[in-house]
Design a protein around this motif. Structure first.
Motif, PDB file in Angstrom:
ATOM      1  N   LEU A   1       0.824  -1.213   0.000  1.00  0.00           N
ATOM      2  CA  LEU A   1       0.000   0.000   0.000  1.00  0.00           C
ATOM      3  C   LEU A   1       0.856   1.260   0.000  1.00  0.00           C
ATOM      4  CD1 LEU A   1      -2.793  -1.095   2.490  1.00  0.00           C
ATOM      5  CD2 LEU A   1      -2.894  -0.997   0.011  1.00  0.00           C
ATOM      6  N   ASP A   2       2.176   1.099  -0.152  1.00  0.00           N
ATOM      7  CA  ASP A   2       3.067   2.255  -0.213  1.00  0.00           C
ATOM      8  C   ASP A   2       2.608   3.194  -1.316  1.00  0.00           C
ATOM      9  OD1 ASP A   2       4.585   1.188   1.794  1.00  0.00           O
ATOM     10  OD2 ASP A   2       6.191   0.482   0.490  1.00  0.00           O
ATOM     11  N   GLY A   3       2.464   4.447  -1.000  1.00  0.00           N
ATOM     12  CA  GLY A   3       2.061   5.425  -1.991  1.00  0.00           C
ATOM     13  C   GLY A   3       0.557   5.516  -2.185  1.00  0.00           C
ATOM     14  N   VAL A   4      -0.195   4.608  -1.589  1.00  0.00           N
ATOM     15  CA  VAL A   4      -1.646   4.655  -1.703  1.00  0.00           C
ATOM     16  C   VAL A   4      -2.260   5.121  -0.381  1.00  0.00           C
ATOM     17  CG1 VAL A   4      -3.748   3.327  -2.129  1.00  0.00           C
ATOM     18  CG2 VAL A   4      -1.693   2.873  -3.471  1.00  0.00           C
ATOM     19  N   ILE A   5      -1.852   4.501   0.704  1.00  0.00           N
ATOM     20  CA  ILE A   5      -2.349   4.883   2.023  1.00  0.00           C
ATOM     21  C   ILE A   5      -1.292   5.729   2.712  1.00  0.00           C
ATOM     22  CG2 ILE A   5      -3.171   4.097   4.277  1.00  0.00           C
ATOM     23  CD1 ILE A   5      -4.996   3.312   1.953  1.00  0.00           C
TER      24      ILE A   5
ATOM     25  N   PHE B   1      -7.956  11.279  -3.152  1.00  0.00           N
ATOM     26  CA  PHE B   1      -6.705  10.709  -3.671  1.00  0.00           C
ATOM     27  C   PHE B   1      -7.002   9.756  -4.826  1.00  0.00           C
ATOM     28  CE2 PHE B   1      -3.558   7.386  -3.997  1.00  0.00           C
ATOM     29  CZ  PHE B   1      -2.392   8.112  -4.114  1.00  0.00           C
ATOM     30  N   ALA B   2      -7.984   8.874  -4.631  1.00  0.00           N
ATOM     31  CA  ALA B   2      -8.318   7.888  -5.663  1.00  0.00           C
ATOM     32  C   ALA B   2      -8.788   8.569  -6.941  1.00  0.00           C
ATOM     33  CB  ALA B   2      -9.380   6.932  -5.145  1.00  0.00           C
ATOM     34  N   VAL B   3      -9.658   9.548  -6.805  1.00  0.00           N
ATOM     35  CA  VAL B   3     -10.193  10.241  -7.980  1.00  0.00           C
ATOM     36  C   VAL B   3      -9.077  10.949  -8.745  1.00  0.00           C
ATOM     37  CG1 VAL B   3     -11.630  12.218  -8.665  1.00  0.00           C
ATOM     38  CG2 VAL B   3     -12.532  10.495  -7.098  1.00  0.00           C
ATOM     39  N   ASN B   4      -8.133  11.524  -8.023  1.00  0.00           N
ATOM     40  CA  ASN B   4      -7.083  12.326  -8.651  1.00  0.00           C
ATOM     41  C   ASN B   4      -5.833  11.552  -9.051  1.00  0.00           C
ATOM     42  OD1 ASN B   4      -8.426  14.884  -8.513  1.00  0.00           O
ATOM     43  ND2 ASN B   4      -8.057  14.860  -6.315  1.00  0.00           N
ATOM     44  N   ASN B   5      -5.651  10.331  -8.526  1.00  0.00           N
ATOM     45  CA  ASN B   5      -4.379   9.641  -8.738  1.00  0.00           C
ATOM     46  C   ASN B   5      -4.471   8.218  -9.268  1.00  0.00           C
ATOM     47  OD1 ASN B   5      -2.334  11.623  -7.532  1.00  0.00           O
ATOM     48  ND2 ASN B   5      -3.902  11.474  -5.948  1.00  0.00           N
ATOM     49  N   LEU B   6      -5.617   7.606  -9.178  1.00  0.00           N
ATOM     50  CA  LEU B   6      -5.724   6.211  -9.584  1.00  0.00           C
ATOM     51  C   LEU B   6      -6.557   6.096 -10.852  1.00  0.00           C
ATOM     52  CD1 LEU B   6      -6.363   4.583  -6.096  1.00  0.00           C
ATOM     53  CD2 LEU B   6      -4.185   4.945  -7.251  1.00  0.00           C
ATOM     54  N   TYR B   7      -6.267   5.073 -11.618  1.00  0.00           N
ATOM     55  CA  TYR B   7      -6.998   4.828 -12.859  1.00  0.00           C
ATOM     56  C   TYR B   7      -8.356   4.209 -12.555  1.00  0.00           C
ATOM     57  CZ  TYR B   7      -2.496   5.349 -15.232  1.00  0.00           C
ATOM     58  OH  TYR B   7      -1.316   5.818 -15.702  1.00  0.00           O
ATOM     59  N   SER B   8      -9.329   4.522 -13.390  1.00  0.00           N
ATOM     60  CA  SER B   8     -10.600   3.813 -13.323  1.00  0.00           C
ATOM     61  C   SER B   8     -10.368   2.421 -13.908  1.00  0.00           C
ATOM     62  CB  SER B   8     -11.667   4.541 -14.133  1.00  0.00           C
ATOM     63  OG  SER B   8     -11.391   4.422 -15.525  1.00  0.00           O
ATOM     64  N   TRP B   9     -11.327   1.518 -13.705  1.00  0.00           N
ATOM     65  CA  TRP B   9     -11.203   0.177 -14.278  1.00  0.00           C
ATOM     66  C   TRP B   9     -11.092   0.246 -15.787  1.00  0.00           C
ATOM     67  CZ3 TRP B   9      -9.596  -3.701 -11.644  1.00  0.00           C
ATOM     68  CH2 TRP B   9      -9.896  -3.809 -10.294  1.00  0.00           C
ATOM     69  N   ASP B  10     -11.881   1.110 -16.402  1.00  0.00           N
ATOM     70  CA  ASP B  10     -11.838   1.233 -17.861  1.00  0.00           C
ATOM     71  C   ASP B  10     -10.473   1.728 -18.335  1.00  0.00           C
ATOM     72  OD1 ASP B  10     -14.433   0.346 -18.147  1.00  0.00           O
ATOM     73  OD2 ASP B  10     -15.292   2.360 -18.248  1.00  0.00           O
ATOM     74  N   GLU B  11      -9.920   2.720 -17.632  1.00  0.00           N
ATOM     75  CA  GLU B  11      -8.599   3.240 -18.015  1.00  0.00           C
ATOM     76  C   GLU B  11      -7.528   2.175 -17.831  1.00  0.00           C
ATOM     77  OE1 GLU B  11      -8.749   7.953 -16.916  1.00  0.00           O
ATOM     78  OE2 GLU B  11      -8.837   6.529 -15.260  1.00  0.00           O
ATOM     79  N   LYS B  12      -7.592   1.460 -16.708  1.00  0.00           N
ATOM     80  CA  LYS B  12      -6.605   0.415 -16.439  1.00  0.00           C
ATOM     81  C   LYS B  12      -6.680  -0.681 -17.505  1.00  0.00           C
ATOM     82  CE  LYS B  12      -5.066  -2.631 -12.699  1.00  0.00           C
ATOM     83  NZ  LYS B  12      -3.692  -2.572 -13.045  1.00  0.00           N
ATOM     84  N   ASN B  13      -7.884  -1.097 -17.850  1.00  0.00           N
ATOM     85  CA  ASN B  13      -8.050  -2.122 -18.890  1.00  0.00           C
ATOM     86  C   ASN B  13      -7.527  -1.634 -20.233  1.00  0.00           C
ATOM     87  OD1 ASN B  13      -9.179  -4.037 -17.214  1.00  0.00           O
ATOM     88  ND2 ASN B  13     -11.261  -3.331 -17.568  1.00  0.00           N
ATOM     89  N   ARG B  14      -7.809  -0.384 -20.588  1.00  0.00           N
ATOM     90  CA  ARG B  14      -7.328   0.174 -21.853  1.00  0.00           C
ATOM     91  C   ARG B  14      -5.809   0.182 -21.882  1.00  0.00           C
ATOM     92  NH1 ARG B  14      -5.084   4.465 -22.929  1.00  0.00           N
ATOM     93  NH2 ARG B  14      -5.762   5.588 -21.094  1.00  0.00           N
ATOM     94  N   ILE B  15      -5.178   0.608 -20.797  1.00  0.00           N
ATOM     95  CA  ILE B  15      -3.710   0.648 -20.724  1.00  0.00           C
ATOM     96  C   ILE B  15      -3.136  -0.760 -20.869  1.00  0.00           C
ATOM     97  CG2 ILE B  15      -1.769   1.076 -19.153  1.00  0.00           C
ATOM     98  CD1 ILE B  15      -3.474   3.481 -18.083  1.00  0.00           C
ATOM     99  N   GLU B  16      -3.727  -1.722 -20.166  1.00  0.00           N
ATOM    100  CA  GLU B  16      -3.227  -3.098 -20.239  1.00  0.00           C
ATOM    101  C   GLU B  16      -3.425  -3.699 -21.632  1.00  0.00           C
ATOM    102  OE1 GLU B  16      -4.804  -5.356 -16.967  1.00  0.00           O
ATOM    103  OE2 GLU B  16      -3.800  -4.085 -15.504  1.00  0.00           O
ATOM    104  N   LEU B  17      -4.581  -3.435 -22.235  1.00  0.00           N
ATOM    105  CA  LEU B  17      -4.810  -3.936 -23.594  1.00  0.00           C
ATOM    106  C   LEU B  17      -3.852  -3.294 -24.596  1.00  0.00           C
ATOM    107  CD1 LEU B  17      -8.706  -4.150 -23.718  1.00  0.00           C
ATOM    108  CD2 LEU B  17      -7.073  -6.048 -23.789  1.00  0.00           C
TER     109      LEU B  17
END
Length: 75
Positions: free
Chosen positions: A5-9, A51-67
């Motif tokens: 959780l380093d960098g998240v919490i 923090f989540a809204v401003n720093n983490l990817y949504s599921w759709d963004e994460k899937n797009r990046i991985e694809l």
């Protein structure tokens, strides 16, 4: 990712962290703290949400990046 959780919490800002080797004593205290201090609970929750809204990817963004990464490996 190692599951860390380093960098998240950020303890005291976006949540409360406990030492994994002292979890049996620290976790109940952290839960009790949040149960008794609803102002702290709401403050940490709001900070975590921001923090989540401003720093983490949504599921759709994460899937797009991985694809995109998979497609680039296949080219």
């Amino acid at each position: 990712s190692d599951g860390s959780l380093d960098g998240v919490i950020d303890s005291g800002k976006t949540g409360l962290l406990v030492n994994p080797t002292k979890c049996s004593s620290q976790l109940p205290k952290a839960i009790e703290t949040l149960y008794k201090d609803r102002k702290l609970l709401n403050h940490l929750g709001e900070n975590a949400k921001n923090f989540a809204v401003n720093n983490l990817y949504s599921w759709d963004e994460k899937n797009r990046i991985e694809l995109d990464e998979i497609r680039s490996l296949l080219e």
